[in-house]
Design a protein around this motif. Structure first.
Motif, PDB file in Angstrom:
ATOM      1  N   ARG A 136      56.128 -10.957  58.808  1.00 26.01           N
ATOM      2  CA  ARG A 136      55.455  -9.726  58.383  1.00 26.01           C
ATOM      3  C   ARG A 136      53.992  -9.948  58.030  1.00 26.01           C
ATOM      4  O   ARG A 136      53.192  -9.009  58.085  1.00 26.01           O
ATOM      5  N   ASN A 137      53.664 -11.155  57.660  1.00 25.71           N
ATOM      6  CA  ASN A 137      52.284 -11.421  57.253  1.00 25.71           C
ATOM      7  C   ASN A 137      51.972 -12.896  57.462  1.00 25.71           C
ATOM      8  O   ASN A 137      52.510 -13.748  56.766  1.00 25.71           O
ATOM      9  N   GLN A 138      51.115 -13.177  58.445  1.00 24.95           N
ATOM     10  CA  GLN A 138      50.745 -14.562  58.714  1.00 24.95           C
ATOM     11  C   GLN A 138      49.266 -14.666  59.054  1.00 24.95           C
ATOM     12  O   GLN A 138      48.655 -13.692  59.500  1.00 24.95           O
ATOM     13  N   LEU A 139      48.737 -15.839  58.812  1.00 30.02           N
ATOM     14  CA  LEU A 139      47.329 -16.123  59.105  1.00 30.02           C
ATOM     15  C   LEU A 139      47.215 -16.945  60.379  1.00 30.02           C
ATOM     16  O   LEU A 139      47.974 -17.893  60.577  1.00 30.02           O
ATOM     17  N   ARG A 140      46.259 -16.566  61.224  1.00 27.75           N
ATOM     18  CA  ARG A 140      45.960 -17.359  62.411  1.00 27.75           C
ATOM     19  C   ARG A 140      44.447 -17.499  62.544  1.00 27.75           C
ATOM     20  O   ARG A 140      43.704 -16.570  62.229  1.00 27.75           O
ATOM     21  N   ASN A 141      44.030 -18.647  63.012  1.00 28.94           N
ATOM     22  CA  ASN A 141      42.621 -18.888  63.295  1.00 28.94           C
ATOM     23  C   ASN A 141      42.369 -18.676  64.789  1.00 28.94           C
ATOM     24  O   ASN A 141      42.944 -19.386  65.615  1.00 28.94           O
ATOM     25  N   TYR A 142      41.531 -17.711  65.104  1.00 28.86           N
ATOM     26  CA  TYR A 142      41.222 -17.408  66.507  1.00 28.86           C
ATOM     27  C   TYR A 142      39.820 -17.890  66.863  1.00 28.86           C
ATOM     28  O   TYR A 142      38.890 -17.734  66.064  1.00 28.86           O
ATOM     29  N   ARG A 143      39.718 -18.444  68.053  1.00 20.40           N
ATOM     30  CA  ARG A 143      38.409 -18.807  68.616  1.00 20.40           C
ATOM     31  C   ARG A 143      38.321 -18.208  70.005  1.00 20.40           C
ATOM     32  O   ARG A 143      39.152 -18.494  70.868  1.00 20.40           O
ATOM     33  N   GLU A 157      36.208  -7.474  67.020  1.00 25.38           N
ATOM     34  CA  GLU A 157      36.520  -7.147  65.631  1.00 25.38           C
ATOM     35  C   GLU A 157      37.083  -5.729  65.522  1.00 25.38           C
ATOM     36  O   GLU A 157      37.976  -5.468  64.705  1.00 25.38           O
ATOM     37  N   MET A 158      36.591  -4.822  66.361  1.00 25.63           N
ATOM     38  CA  MET A 158      37.161  -3.474  66.408  1.00 25.63           C
ATOM     39  C   MET A 158      38.588  -3.515  66.940  1.00 25.63           C
ATOM     40  O   MET A 158      39.462  -2.774  66.476  1.00 25.63           O
ATOM     41  N   LEU A 159      38.841  -4.422  67.900  1.00 25.00           N
ATOM     42  CA  LEU A 159      40.198  -4.592  68.416  1.00 25.00           C
ATOM     43  C   LEU A 159      41.147  -5.054  67.321  1.00 25.00           C
ATOM     44  O   LEU A 159      42.282  -4.559  67.210  1.00 25.00           O
ATOM     45  N   PHE A 160      40.688  -6.001  66.508  1.00 23.45           N
ATOM     46  CA  PHE A 160      41.505  -6.462  65.376  1.00 23.45           C
ATOM     47  C   PHE A 160      41.888  -5.286  64.483  1.00 23.45           C
ATOM     48  O   PHE A 160      43.048  -5.134  64.096  1.00 23.45           O
ATOM     49  N   ARG A 161      40.894  -4.468  64.149  1.00 29.03           N
ATOM     50  CA  ARG A 161      41.147  -3.338  63.257  1.00 29.03           C
ATOM     51  C   ARG A 161      42.100  -2.325  63.890  1.00 29.03           C
ATOM     52  O   ARG A 161      42.978  -1.780  63.215  1.00 29.03           O
ATOM     53  N   ASP A 162      41.935  -2.072  65.183  1.00 33.35           N
ATOM     54  CA  ASP A 162      42.809  -1.113  65.865  1.00 33.35           C
ATOM     55  C   ASP A 162      44.272  -1.558  65.846  1.00 33.35           C
ATOM     56  O   ASP A 162      45.186  -0.725  65.843  1.00 33.35           O
ATOM     57  N   LEU A 163      44.478  -2.865  65.852  1.00 33.26           N
ATOM     58  CA  LEU A 163      45.842  -3.404  65.817  1.00 33.26           C
ATOM     59  C   LEU A 163      46.380  -3.552  64.397  1.00 33.26           C
ATOM     60  O   LEU A 163      47.503  -4.016  64.197  1.00 33.26           O
ATOM     61  N   GLY A 164      45.575  -3.182  63.424  1.00 35.83           N
ATOM     62  CA  GLY A 164      46.010  -3.287  62.033  1.00 35.83           C
ATOM     63  C   GLY A 164      45.921  -4.690  61.470  1.00 35.83           C
ATOM     64  O   GLY A 164      46.612  -5.027  60.502  1.00 35.83           O
ATOM     65  N   LEU A 165      45.057  -5.498  62.053  1.00 31.26           N
ATOM     66  CA  LEU A 165      44.874  -6.877  61.601  1.00 31.26           C
ATOM     67  C   LEU A 165      43.626  -6.987  60.749  1.00 31.26           C
ATOM     68  O   LEU A 165      42.595  -6.369  61.053  1.00 31.26           O
ATOM     69  N   GLU A 189      53.447 -10.722  62.727  1.00 35.98           N
ATOM     70  CA  GLU A 189      53.628 -11.518  63.949  1.00 35.98           C
ATOM     71  C   GLU A 189      53.585 -10.623  65.187  1.00 35.98           C
ATOM     72  O   GLU A 189      53.041 -11.007  66.220  1.00 35.98           O
ATOM     73  N   ARG A 190      54.154  -9.428  65.085  1.00 33.14           N
ATOM     74  CA  ARG A 190      54.170  -8.510  66.222  1.00 33.14           C
ATOM     75  C   ARG A 190      52.758  -8.139  66.660  1.00 33.14           C
ATOM     76  O   ARG A 190      52.452  -8.135  67.857  1.00 33.14           O
ATOM     77  N   GLU A 191      51.886  -7.853  65.695  1.00 31.30           N
ATOM     78  CA  GLU A 191      50.513  -7.477  66.032  1.00 31.30           C
ATOM     79  C   GLU A 191      49.733  -8.669  66.586  1.00 31.30           C
ATOM     80  O   GLU A 191      48.884  -8.514  67.470  1.00 31.30           O
ATOM     81  N   HIS A 192      50.025  -9.847  66.068  1.00 33.19           N
ATOM     82  CA  HIS A 192      49.390 -11.056  66.614  1.00 33.19           C
ATOM     83  C   HIS A 192      49.776 -11.242  68.084  1.00 33.19           C
ATOM     84  O   HIS A 192      48.938 -11.630  68.912  1.00 33.19           O
TER      85      HIS A 192
END
Length: 210
Positions: A136-143, A157-165, A189-192
């Motif tokens: 339900r809630n996890q951290l990932r480092n994206y490059r 960054e707008m994509l992140f927000r649109d997905l609720g991240l 995890e689903r949004e990731h």
């Protein structure tokens, strides 16, 4: 027969049994310190404690040295892998197992048994709860590396927000015609997984990892 009824021998057998119970869980999950390691830690802590009481030395000083020794073992268990630290739970389990061995060594069997039960509850029962929280809630480092264009990284960054991240911007750098962005992204995890699929199909992305 009298040798095997000796209280100190019984302590070693109890310590080995408690260490085995805890070690089985670590072994089942293919951890770096498994069955044999936990048994040896429990046995060693019990043996040092028994010897200190026989010699009449300061048991508090012996206990402090046992904790220090376990610290060295724990340091070898913990390591960094793919931008994350692993082995902390196993190191903490080794630390607790040593404490159980010390309890057995001074004859506090009831404390050792109750504490062993609590350790097993933490390792077995709480694992599904921990996994549920991670889903339900996890951290990932994206490059993300892509061709340089104005506001390219802001679009992601707008994509992140649109997905609720929830994304926190990290280091961003430009080399020639490419630009690299890094973010610490938090969400389910689903949004990731949705984000990963979008990035895999994005023709503008040269490479990315997480």
């Amino acid at each position: 027969m009298e040798l095997f009824l000796n209280e100190d021998v019984i302590k070693l057998l109890i310590a080995a049994g408690l260490g085995a119970l805890i070690g089985l869980e670590r072994e089942y999950h293919s951890k770096s310190a498994g069955l044999r390691t936990m048994m040896l830690i429990s046995l060693g802590a019990t043996l040092f404690t028994v010897i200190s009481t026989k010699l009449g030395n300061d048991t508090g000083r012996i206990a402090a040295n046992i904790v220090t020794g376990i610290g060295f073992i724990g340091g070898g268990i913990i390591f960094r892998e793919n931008n994350r630290v692993v082995g902390i739970t196993t190191a903490a389990t080794a630390w607790a197992t040593a404490a159980l061995g010390m309890c057995v060594g001074i004859g506090f069997y009831h404390i050792a048994l109750v504490a062993s039960g609590l350790v097993l509850v933490v390792l077995y029962v709480l694992l599904p709860i921990q996994n549920m929280i991670k889903r339900r809630n996890q951290l990932r480092n994206y490059r993300i590396v892509c061709k340089f264009q104005q506001k390219t990284l802001k679009n992601y960054e707008m994509l992140f927000r649109d997905l609720g991240l929830d994304a926190k911007r990290g280091i961003q750098s430009r080399v020639g015609n490419t630009i690299t962005g890094t973010w610490i992204v938090q969400g389910s995890e689903r949004e990731h997984e949705k984000l990963t699929k979008i990035l895999l199909n994005d023709k503008e992305v040269i490479e990315f990892d997480f």
